[in-house]
Every structure is written in structure tokens, then in C-alpha cells.
Design an enzyme around this catalytic site. Structure first.
Site, PDB file in Angstrom:
ATOM      1  N   HIS A   1       0.799   5.071   1.259  1.00  0.00           N
ATOM      2  CA  HIS A   1       0.122   6.081   2.082  1.00  0.00           C
ATOM      3  C   HIS A   1       0.232   7.421   1.359  1.00  0.00           C
ATOM      4  O   HIS A   1       1.324   7.785   0.901  1.00  0.00           O
ATOM      5  CB  HIS A   1       0.839   6.267   3.425  1.00  0.00           C
ATOM      6  CG  HIS A   1       0.752   5.117   4.366  1.00  0.00           C
ATOM      7  ND1 HIS A   1      -0.167   5.067   5.383  1.00  0.00           N
ATOM      8  CD2 HIS A   1       1.502   3.990   4.473  1.00  0.00           C
ATOM      9  CE1 HIS A   1       0.021   3.943   6.085  1.00  0.00           C
ATOM     10  NE2 HIS A   1       1.028   3.279   5.553  1.00  0.00           N
TER      11      HIS A   1
ATOM     12  N   HIS B   1       0.831  -1.204   0.000  1.00  0.00           N
ATOM     13  CA  HIS B   1       0.000   0.000   0.000  1.00  0.00           C
ATOM     14  C   HIS B   1       0.862   1.249   0.000  1.00  0.00           C
ATOM     15  O   HIS B   1       1.943   1.274   0.576  1.00  0.00           O
ATOM     16  CB  HIS B   1      -0.968   0.026   1.188  1.00  0.00           C
ATOM     17  CG  HIS B   1      -0.323  -0.267   2.514  1.00  0.00           C
ATOM     18  ND1 HIS B   1      -0.009  -1.532   2.920  1.00  0.00           N
ATOM     19  CD2 HIS B   1       0.063   0.562   3.514  1.00  0.00           C
ATOM     20  CE1 HIS B   1       0.554  -1.479   4.122  1.00  0.00           C
ATOM     21  NE2 HIS B   1       0.605  -0.219   4.498  1.00  0.00           N
TER      22      HIS B   1
HETATM   23  P1  DGP Z   1       1.429   0.152   7.475  1.00  0.00           P
HETATM   24  O1  DGP Z   1       1.815   0.352   8.916  1.00  0.00           O
HETATM   25  O2  DGP Z   1       2.279   0.962   6.521  1.00  0.00           O
HETATM   26  O3  DGP Z   1       1.383  -1.317   7.121  1.00  0.00           O
HETATM   27  O4  DGP Z   1      -0.034   0.741   7.324  1.00  0.00           O
HETATM   28  C1  DGP Z   1      -1.195   0.021   7.507  1.00  0.00           C
HETATM   29  C2  DGP Z   1      -2.311   1.009   7.711  1.00  0.00           C
HETATM   30  O5  DGP Z   1      -3.535   0.347   7.517  1.00  0.00           O
HETATM   31  C3  DGP Z   1      -2.363   1.596   9.109  1.00  0.00           C
HETATM   32  O6  DGP Z   1      -2.064   2.982   9.032  1.00  0.00           O
HETATM   33  C4  DGP Z   1      -3.777   1.376   9.591  1.00  0.00           C
HETATM   34  C5  DGP Z   1      -4.503   0.924   8.339  1.00  0.00           C
HETATM   35  N1  DGP Z   1      -5.512  -0.092   8.571  1.00  0.00           N
HETATM   36  C6  DGP Z   1      -5.329  -1.276   9.212  1.00  0.00           C
HETATM   37  N2  DGP Z   1      -6.479  -1.975   9.221  1.00  0.00           N
HETATM   38  C7  DGP Z   1      -7.400  -1.211   8.559  1.00  0.00           C
HETATM   39  C8  DGP Z   1      -8.779  -1.395   8.241  1.00  0.00           C
HETATM   40  O7  DGP Z   1      -9.419  -2.414   8.546  1.00  0.00           O
HETATM   41  N3  DGP Z   1      -9.393  -0.385   7.564  1.00  0.00           N
HETATM   42  C9  DGP Z   1      -8.720   0.744   7.180  1.00  0.00           C
HETATM   43  N4  DGP Z   1      -9.415   1.668   6.524  1.00  0.00           N
HETATM   44  N5  DGP Z   1      -7.431   0.941   7.456  1.00  0.00           N
HETATM   45  C10 DGP Z   1      -6.775  -0.022   8.147  1.00  0.00           C
END
Ligand code: DGP
Length: 143
Positions: free
Chosen positions: A103, A101
Site C-alpha cells: 500500500h 501488495h
Molecule cells: P489488505 O487488507 O492489506 O489485504 O488490502 C487489500 C486491499 O485491496 C483493500 O484495501 C481493498 C483492496 N481491494 C480489494 N478488492 C479490490 C478490487 O477488486 N479492486 C481494487 N482496486 N482494490 C481492491
């Protein structure tokens, strides 16, 4: 191809609800549930890929091609003064969800919630060192 136990695959499939920002054949973009700043968006490929190392060029091409469009929409609507786009790979580098992903984090000024803290070591590397390091990396390119 979606993976069992991958929360982002479940988000793409609609099994887990999300605040969808954008979707097409190749990518899905949605608000990060942990908003660092207002409009913090995650852009993901629909093809499950764990991290940047495992991402085929065609998946990367489609994913990265959408970043300017989405960043520009965030800029247009919220008028941030800057924008960070970043990608974490592996736990020590803060990856917590193992579906690639990007950001996209709009910036609103000091204290907006984002901080990237790094220390530069410019004096530790001569220009010869830099040439040598560049050569070593280049020598390991595979595709
Ligand atoms: P990273 O730490 O770079 O792997 O970022 C993962 C991000 O994903 C973190 O900032 C929180 C987000 N995240 C985790 N679970 C969910 C979810 O169920 N829904 C959404 N919208 N975001 C999520």
C-alpha cells in the site's frame, strides 16, 4: 503465473477492471478501491505470491524497486505532507487479499483517514534483550 480465484491476478489479466497507475513486465500498480486517502495505490508483483514469507528475492527486488517511483509520482501530483508504504501479511495483520501488495498511502494531515496505532514498550527491553532477540532472528535467516 496467475492463480484462479485471486482477484489481483484477475486485475492484472484485465478480467476485473481497475484504475491502473503503472504497469511493466514485473509489476502492476492500481488505485485501491477502498481509498484511505486520495491517491492510495497498491503495487503488486505480476508473479502470484501469497505474502512476504513466500516471496522470492527476485520478485521482491522488482516490486520494491518500483515503490519510490510511484510514491514520488503521487507526491508530485498531490503534494501530500507525508507518505506511508506498508504491507500486511496474514489475517491477524489485516491482510484481506492473499496476493502480495504494497500500500502506498499519501498523507494530508490529521483526520486524513489513516491512523497507525502502536504502543511502544521500550522499557520492557534492555539492550541485552535487544542483542539476544537480534541474535535469535539472525540465527534463523535462511537465504
Ligand atoms: P489488505 O487488507 O492489506 O489485504 O488490502 C487489500 C486491499 O485491496 C483493500 O484495501 C481493498 C483492496 N481491494 C480489494 N478488492 C479490490 C478490487 O477488486 N479492486 C481494487 N482496486 N482494490 C481492491
Amino acid at each position: 503465473m496467475s492463480h484462479n480465484d485471486c482477484i489481483f491476478c484477475k486485475i492484472i489479466d484485465g478480467e476485473i477492471p481497475s484504475a491502473k497507475v503503472y504497469e511493466d513486465e514485473y509489476v502492476y500498480a492500481f488505485l485501491d478501491v477502498s481509498q484511505v486517502t486520495k491517491g492510495h495505490t497498491l503495487i503488486i508483483p505480476k508473479t502470484h505470491t501469497k505474502n512476504i514469507y513466500e516471496t522470492p528475492p527476485e520478485v521482491a527486488r522488482e516490486l520494491f524497486a518500483r515503490v519510490p517511483k510511484i510514491a514520488s509520482a503521487i507526491k508530485e501530483v498531490y503534494q501530500p505532507i507525508g507518505m506511508n508504504s506498508l504491507n500486511n501479511n496474514e489475517e491477524p495483520a489485516d491482510q484481506s487479499v492473499f496476493h502480495l501488495h504494497i500500500h502506498v498511502i499519501p498523507r494530508y494531515g490529521d483526520g486524513d483517514g489513516f491512523s497507525s496505532n502502536w504502543t511502544v514498550h521500550t522499557d520492557d527491553y534492555s539492550s541485552e534483550d535487544l542483542q539476544q532477540i537480534a541474535k535469535e532472528i539472525n540465527g534463523n535467516l535462511t537465504s
